[in-house]
Enzyme design. Structure first.
Site, mmCIF file in Angstrom:
data_model
loop_
_atom_site.group_PDB
_atom_site.id
_atom_site.type_symbol
_atom_site.label_atom_id
_atom_site.label_comp_id
_atom_site.label_asym_id
_atom_site.label_seq_id
_atom_site.Cartn_x
_atom_site.Cartn_y
_atom_site.Cartn_z
ATOM 1 N N ALA A 65 0.870 -1.174 0.000
ATOM 2 C CA ALA A 65 0.000 0.000 0.000
ATOM 3 C C ALA A 65 0.910 1.228 0.000
ATOM 4 C CB ALA A 65 -0.893 -0.024 1.239
ATOM 5 N N GLY A 108 0.697 -5.005 1.016
ATOM 6 C CA GLY A 108 -0.483 -5.058 0.152
ATOM 7 C C GLY A 108 -0.193 -5.682 -1.201
ATOM 8 N N GLU A 111 -0.508 -9.289 -0.635
ATOM 9 C CA GLU A 111 -1.939 -9.552 -0.406
ATOM 10 C C GLU A 111 -2.718 -9.522 -1.712
ATOM 11 O OE1 GLU A 111 -2.087 -6.391 2.560
ATOM 12 O OE2 GLU A 111 -2.708 -7.871 4.044
ATOM 13 N N GLU A 131 4.673 -5.086 7.254
ATOM 14 C CA GLU A 131 3.920 -4.035 7.956
ATOM 15 C C GLU A 131 4.392 -3.830 9.393
ATOM 16 O OE1 GLU A 131 2.575 -6.386 5.993
ATOM 17 O OE2 GLU A 131 0.960 -5.528 4.793
#
Ligand code: HXC
Length: 257
Positions: A65, A108, A111, A131
């Protein structure tokens, strides 16, 4: 509307979505995810497309992200907006989606790759959920899909240390279906996608639906669901064609109904 963060392309019956935000290693800002979802949905509706490949660049599938976008957001902002709630939209695509991963697939990015139906990786790919190093935790399936892919101990190791694993380790762990030379990634992903595209589209959809149901159901429910879909294939012309072709030692011609 012109695309800012991705490129799309069609090769035969395969729709290709390439993340294209090189300056930020394809960090997944809101605009990028909106473009990915819109492109995937439009390929899903397109009768000339039978499979979809999602890929990045040689250096990065996606480095996560967008940290710069997230850095100053407050709890109430991300909570009120249900930040990332639309990320899972890619899992609602009915046609097979292959993640073709070169370089970094982190946070992300990892993911997003796991939301696809399978991951094919270049041999220099690296996967991780870093993260924890940023003072946060995975927020788009990293604590849920990863454990289903590689089991608790290995998932905990990645989530709690933030360490990366390479493509070969990811394949041994079951995260990745196939490792190929980095410079052959798209070629190899297209071979797999074209093979899938050569079969009956509705039967392929049923196969994907049946496999995915295993994540949501008990074994008995899942077996029942599989059975229903298996029986349903016998209502299609393509099942008749496929089996008749085998019996008569000829190649099948699927009509997609
Ligand atoms: C925003 C990013 C970024 C990211 C890289 N960049 N990752 N920008 N968000 N996730 C930017 C850098 O700031 C830099 O921009 C440029 O991309 C190149 O990155 P470098 O760090 O200079 O490259 P390199 O030294 O090769 O290191 C590569 C790397 C590193 C190891 C992948 O960039 C890295 O650690 N990135 C962050 C990985 C990460 O923590 N991901 C998880 C994010 S949290 P400038 O302008 O400085 O040149 C997350 C939460 C998900 O994903 C929650 C649910 C979705």
């Amino acid at each position: 509307k012109s695309l800012e963060f991705i490129k799309t392309n069609v090769e035969g019956k395969v729709g290709i979505i390439q993340l294209n935000r090189p300056k930020a290693l394809n960090a997944l800002c809101d605009g990028l995810m909106q473009e990915v979802n819109a492109a995937a949905q439009s390929f899903d509706k397109d009768d000339n497309i039978a499979a979809i490949i999602l890929t990045g660049s040689e250096k990065a599938f996606a480095a996560g992200a967008d940290i710069k976008e997230m850095a100053t957001r407050e709890f109430i902002d991300v909570y009120n907006q249900s930040m990332f709630s639309s990320w899972g939209d890619i899992t609602k695509i009915k046609k097979p989606v292959i993640a073709a991963v070169n370089g970094f697939a982190l946070g992300g990015g990892c993911e997003l790759a796991m939301m696809c139906d399978m991951i094919i990786a270049g041999d220099k790919a690296k996967f991780g959920q870093p993260e924890i190093k940023l003072g946060t935790i995975p927020g788009a399936g990293g604590t849920q899909r990863l454990i289903r892919a590689i089991g608790k101990s290995k998932a905990m190791h990645l989530v709690l240390t933030g360490d990366m694993i390479d493509a070969h380790q990811a394949e041994r762990d079951g995260l990745v279906a196939k490792v190929v030379p980095a410079d052959k990634l798209m070629e190899e992903a297209l071979i797999v996608a074209n093979k899938i595209a050569s079969y009956s589209l509705p039967i392929t959809r049923m196969a994907k639906e049946a496999v995915n149901s295993s994540f949501e159901m008990s074994l008995q429910e899942g077996l029942k669901y599989e059975g229903r879909l298996f029986y349903a294939t016998f209502a299609t012309a393509d099942q008749k064609e496929g089996m008749d072709a085998f019996v008569n030692k000829r190649a099948p011609t699927f009509k997609h109904h």
